[in-house]
Design a protein around this motif. Structure first.
Motif, PDB file in Angstrom:
ATOM      1  N   ASP A   1       0.827  -1.208   0.000  1.00  0.00           N
ATOM      2  CA  ASP A   1       0.000   0.000   0.000  1.00  0.00           C
ATOM      3  C   ASP A   1       0.859   1.253   0.000  1.00  0.00           C
ATOM      4  O   ASP A   1       0.468   2.282  -0.563  1.00  0.00           O
ATOM      5  CB  ASP A   1      -0.930   0.006   1.216  1.00  0.00           C
ATOM      6  N   SER A   2       2.044   1.185   0.639  1.00  0.00           N
ATOM      7  CA  SER A   2       2.952   2.339   0.652  1.00  0.00           C
ATOM      8  C   SER A   2       3.382   2.690  -0.768  1.00  0.00           C
ATOM      9  O   SER A   2       3.515   3.877  -1.112  1.00  0.00           O
ATOM     10  CB  SER A   2       4.183   2.038   1.504  1.00  0.00           C
ATOM     11  N   TYR A   3       3.631   1.659  -1.576  1.00  0.00           N
ATOM     12  CA  TYR A   3       3.993   1.884  -2.974  1.00  0.00           C
ATOM     13  C   TYR A   3       2.895   2.689  -3.687  1.00  0.00           C
ATOM     14  O   TYR A   3       3.179   3.639  -4.423  1.00  0.00           O
ATOM     15  CB  TYR A   3       4.227   0.549  -3.674  1.00  0.00           C
ATOM     16  N   ARG A   4       1.624   2.316  -3.465  1.00  0.00           N
ATOM     17  CA  ARG A   4       0.530   3.013  -4.138  1.00  0.00           C
ATOM     18  C   ARG A   4       0.403   4.451  -3.638  1.00  0.00           C
ATOM     19  O   ARG A   4       0.120   5.371  -4.414  1.00  0.00           O
ATOM     20  CB  ARG A   4      -0.780   2.238  -3.941  1.00  0.00           C
ATOM     21  N   TYR A   5       0.595   4.656  -2.343  1.00  0.00           N
ATOM     22  CA  TYR A   5       0.546   6.029  -1.819  1.00  0.00           C
ATOM     23  C   TYR A   5       1.706   6.855  -2.361  1.00  0.00           C
ATOM     24  O   TYR A   5       1.539   8.034  -2.689  1.00  0.00           O
ATOM     25  CB  TYR A   5       0.586   6.000  -0.294  1.00  0.00           C
ATOM     26  N   ALA A   6       2.888   6.251  -2.464  1.00  0.00           N
ATOM     27  CA  ALA A   6       4.043   6.966  -3.018  1.00  0.00           C
ATOM     28  C   ALA A   6       3.810   7.304  -4.485  1.00  0.00           C
ATOM     29  O   ALA A   6       4.151   8.406  -4.942  1.00  0.00           O
ATOM     30  CB  ALA A   6       5.307   6.123  -2.856  1.00  0.00           C
ATOM     31  N   ARG A   7       3.242   6.374  -5.222  1.00  0.00           N
ATOM     32  CA  ARG A   7       2.939   6.620  -6.636  1.00  0.00           C
ATOM     33  C   ARG A   7       1.951   7.777  -6.777  1.00  0.00           C
ATOM     34  O   ARG A   7       2.129   8.670  -7.626  1.00  0.00           O
ATOM     35  CB  ARG A   7       2.358   5.346  -7.257  1.00  0.00           C
ATOM     36  N   ALA A   8       0.908   7.780  -5.937  1.00  0.00           N
ATOM     37  CA  ALA A   8      -0.068   8.872  -5.986  1.00  0.00           C
ATOM     38  C   ALA A   8       0.588  10.200  -5.611  1.00  0.00           C
ATOM     39  O   ALA A   8       0.309  11.237  -6.233  1.00  0.00           O
ATOM     40  CB  ALA A   8      -1.233   8.568  -5.047  1.00  0.00           C
ATOM     41  N   ALA A   9       1.473  10.186  -4.607  1.00  0.00           N
ATOM     42  CA  ALA A   9       2.162  11.417  -4.209  1.00  0.00           C
ATOM     43  C   ALA A   9       3.007  11.958  -5.359  1.00  0.00           C
ATOM     44  O   ALA A   9       3.030  13.176  -5.608  1.00  0.00           O
ATOM     45  CB  ALA A   9       3.026  11.152  -2.979  1.00  0.00           C
ATOM     46  N   GLU A  10       3.705  11.071  -6.054  1.00  0.00           N
ATOM     47  CA  GLU A  10       4.506  11.498  -7.205  1.00  0.00           C
ATOM     48  C   GLU A  10       3.617  12.095  -8.296  1.00  0.00           C
ATOM     49  O   GLU A  10       3.989  13.090  -8.936  1.00  0.00           O
ATOM     50  CB  GLU A  10       5.292  10.304  -7.758  1.00  0.00           C
ATOM     51  N   GLN A  11       2.453  11.516  -8.507  1.00  0.00           N
ATOM     52  CA  GLN A  11       1.549  12.057  -9.515  1.00  0.00           C
ATOM     53  C   GLN A  11       1.019  13.428  -9.104  1.00  0.00           C
ATOM     54  O   GLN A  11       0.853  14.313  -9.943  1.00  0.00           O
ATOM     55  CB  GLN A  11       0.397  11.085  -9.759  1.00  0.00           C
ATOM     56  N   TYR A  12       0.743  13.604  -7.805  1.00  0.00           N
ATOM     57  CA  TYR A  12       0.324  14.923  -7.330  1.00  0.00           C
ATOM     58  C   TYR A  12       1.418  15.958  -7.535  1.00  0.00           C
ATOM     59  O   TYR A  12       1.139  17.156  -7.689  1.00  0.00           O
ATOM     60  CB  TYR A  12      -0.051  14.865  -5.849  1.00  0.00           C
TER      61      TYR A  12
ATOM     62  N   ARG B   1      -9.062   7.774  -1.935  1.00  0.00           N
ATOM     63  CA  ARG B   1      -8.589   8.085  -0.577  1.00  0.00           C
ATOM     64  C   ARG B   1      -7.352   8.984  -0.700  1.00  0.00           C
ATOM     65  O   ARG B   1      -6.225   8.555  -0.456  1.00  0.00           O
ATOM     66  CB  ARG B   1      -8.252   6.798   0.186  1.00  0.00           C
ATOM     67  N   PRO B   2      -7.529  10.241  -1.097  1.00  0.00           N
ATOM     68  CA  PRO B   2      -6.368  11.094  -1.413  1.00  0.00           C
ATOM     69  C   PRO B   2      -5.683  11.716  -0.210  1.00  0.00           C
ATOM     70  O   PRO B   2      -4.620  12.336  -0.367  1.00  0.00           O
ATOM     71  CB  PRO B   2      -6.991  12.185  -2.295  1.00  0.00           C
ATOM     72  N   GLY B   3      -6.248  11.618   0.979  1.00  0.00           N
ATOM     73  CA  GLY B   3      -5.729  12.356   2.129  1.00  0.00           C
ATOM     74  C   GLY B   3      -4.264  12.098   2.424  1.00  0.00           C
ATOM     75  O   GLY B   3      -3.458  13.044   2.488  1.00  0.00           O
ATOM     76  N   TYR B   4      -3.898  10.827   2.589  1.00  0.00           N
ATOM     77  CA  TYR B   4      -2.515  10.531   2.966  1.00  0.00           C
ATOM     78  C   TYR B   4      -1.527  10.869   1.852  1.00  0.00           C
ATOM     79  O   TYR B   4      -0.499  11.516   2.127  1.00  0.00           O
ATOM     80  CB  TYR B   4      -2.381   9.072   3.393  1.00  0.00           C
ATOM     81  N   PRO B   5      -1.742  10.466   0.590  1.00  0.00           N
ATOM     82  CA  PRO B   5      -0.760  10.840  -0.440  1.00  0.00           C
ATOM     83  C   PRO B   5      -0.648  12.345  -0.642  1.00  0.00           C
ATOM     84  O   PRO B   5       0.438  12.845  -0.966  1.00  0.00           O
ATOM     85  CB  PRO B   5      -1.262  10.131  -1.698  1.00  0.00           C
ATOM     86  N   LEU B   6      -1.725  13.096  -0.450  1.00  0.00           N
ATOM     87  CA  LEU B   6      -1.629  14.554  -0.537  1.00  0.00           C
ATOM     88  C   LEU B   6      -0.733  15.104   0.575  1.00  0.00           C
ATOM     89  O   LEU B   6       0.079  16.006   0.349  1.00  0.00           O
ATOM     90  CB  LEU B   6      -3.025  15.180  -0.441  1.00  0.00           C
TER      91      LEU B   6
END
Length: 425
Positions: free
Chosen positions: A48-59, A132-137
């Protein structure tokens, strides 16, 4: 004459110890941070950390492919360090740590480099995280400034120590406990699974902070202090929790609303406007999340159940997921009870905490119970042995809030403290 000169001196002497005592919560945070940094490869990225990191990079502006490769590189590096560390502990190993780590990282990269996701690219699974954008944002500025590994590790440390300071403030300012008791709650938070999971590169830490914010606001409402501000804090905490994990905040708000309603009906001391406001705010939060899930077609329990029973949609969908859940949950809780009976530290701590909350809580017990029940409900909805500790982490809430009450009443020193009437249960 002597009295005139002694009074200022006494006042100055009495005031001197206050600065070090005020710094104690921060000292606890510093010690915790040093210990976590010394943990080395014990801290690692999860899928799940990988997916959050990927979303953060996209943001931050990266393309989907660029974000995937950056997040995957960090994930493989993190997992390789952990695997090499474990392999070096084997008595038969003769390979250097560097060689083990390089081989593990290369294997990981070759396996996932051409994949769209390290679990599955099924759109139903991806939608669970996309909404669930809260954490990656929150993670995006840390990732942008320090990279994925260092940025998410720093964020985890800040989230864990921030949660511990919220516990201290809730107990000290909200519940009015002694400094010793509040420090006890802070330390218990950091050394129990609530602190451990808050430190990881996952959304649990941010959601725990949101939960503590809602409980603090709820406690102020139950004690009839600053009703508009407390109601706003509670609503804001629910809102932040909803963009972090909307399904979990729906459950939490529903249980807090039920607890406040129960307090209105069963406790004469809590039958006042503040309790009614807490019930209303929590019920409105739960209803708002439910309406938003319906209106925005967000993944519901039906989707997550199919994810559970199809191994991330790799197997055919089951015809009766709720019936399958009932059987699996029954087997899970029987196994959980057997495990707790074999090593009953959680049960013992919870029993002591429940006793303290019921005897001295003054409304805090209702809130701690609501948080614990929401954790148990989430586990029941996802009864997976390998994930139960993380999903049910809020079940530790009575421990971090109840044990300090016992310390406050039986072990903490209170200079010139007047006896207080026993609060309502």
């Amino acid at each position: 004459m002597s009295d005139v000169h002694t009074a200022p001196t006494t006042a100055r002497t009495a005031g001197r110890p206050r600065r070090p005592r005020a710094a104690l919560p921060l000292l606890v945070c510093v010690v915790y941070a040093v210990l976590q940094l010394a943990a080395g490869p014990q801290w690692t990225l999860f899928p799940d950390s990988y997916r959050y990191a990927r979303a953060a990079e996209q943001y931050l502006g990266a393309s989907r492919e660029e974000a995937h490769r950056t997040a995957l590189a960090a994930y493989c590096t993190s997992r390789a360090r952990r695997e090499a560390h474990v392999a070096r502990l084997a008595p038969t190993n003769r390979t250097s740590a560097h060689a083990l780590e390089s081989a593990a990282e290369r294997t990981c990269w070759e396996h996932w480099a051409d994949a769209r996701d390290i679990t599955t690219a099924d759109p139903r699974y991806q939608a669970i995280f996309a909404n669930r954008p809260g954490y990656p944002l929150l993670a995006a500025p840390f990732v942008g400034a320090f990279g994925v590994l260092d940025g998410m590790r720093l964020l985890g440390l800040l989230t864990a120590v921030g949660g511990s300071l919220l516990v201290f403030g809730l107990l000290r300012r909200g519940a009015g406990l002694s400094r010793t008791a509040a420090l006890t709650g802070q330390v218990v938070f950091l050394v129990c699974p609530l602190g451990w999971w808050s430190d990881q590169a996952l959304s649990e830490g941010l959601f725990t902070v949101c939960t503590l914010g809602a409980l603090w606001g709820g406690l102020v409402l139950l004690r009839r202090r600053s009703l508009p501000t407390a109601a706003a804090v509670t609503a804001l905490a629910y809102g932040a929790g909803a963009v972090t994990r909307y399904s979990s905040v729906l459950v939490l708000a529903a249980f807090v609303a039920a607890a406040a309603t129960g307090a209105l009906c069963l406790s004469p001391r809590l039958r006042h406007r503040g309790t009614a406001v807490l019930a209303g705010v929590s019920a409105a939060a739960a209803a708002s999340v439910a309406v938003a899930m319906k209106a925005l077609a967000l993944p519901s329990s039906q989707v997550t159940l199919q994810d559970t029973f199809t191994h991330h949609f790799r197997l055919p969908e089951v015809s009766d997921p709720w019936g399958d859940l009932l059987g699996l949950a029954g087997r899970f809780w029987r196994d959980w009870t057997a495990q707790q009976a074999g090593l009953p530290y959680f049960l013992a701590l919870t029993a002591l905490a429940v006793w303290a909350l019921s005897r001295y809580g003054g409304g805090l017990g209702w809130l701690a119970g609501a948080a614990a029940l929401s954790g148990a409900f989430v586990v029941t909805d996802h009864p997976l042995v390998q994930e139960a500790d993380r999903l049910g982490v809020l079940m530790w809430t009575p421990v971090i809030l109840g044990l300090p009450l016992a310390v406050d009443r039986h072990w903490a020193w209170h200079p010139a403290r007047k006896p207080e009437p026993r609060p309502a249960r």
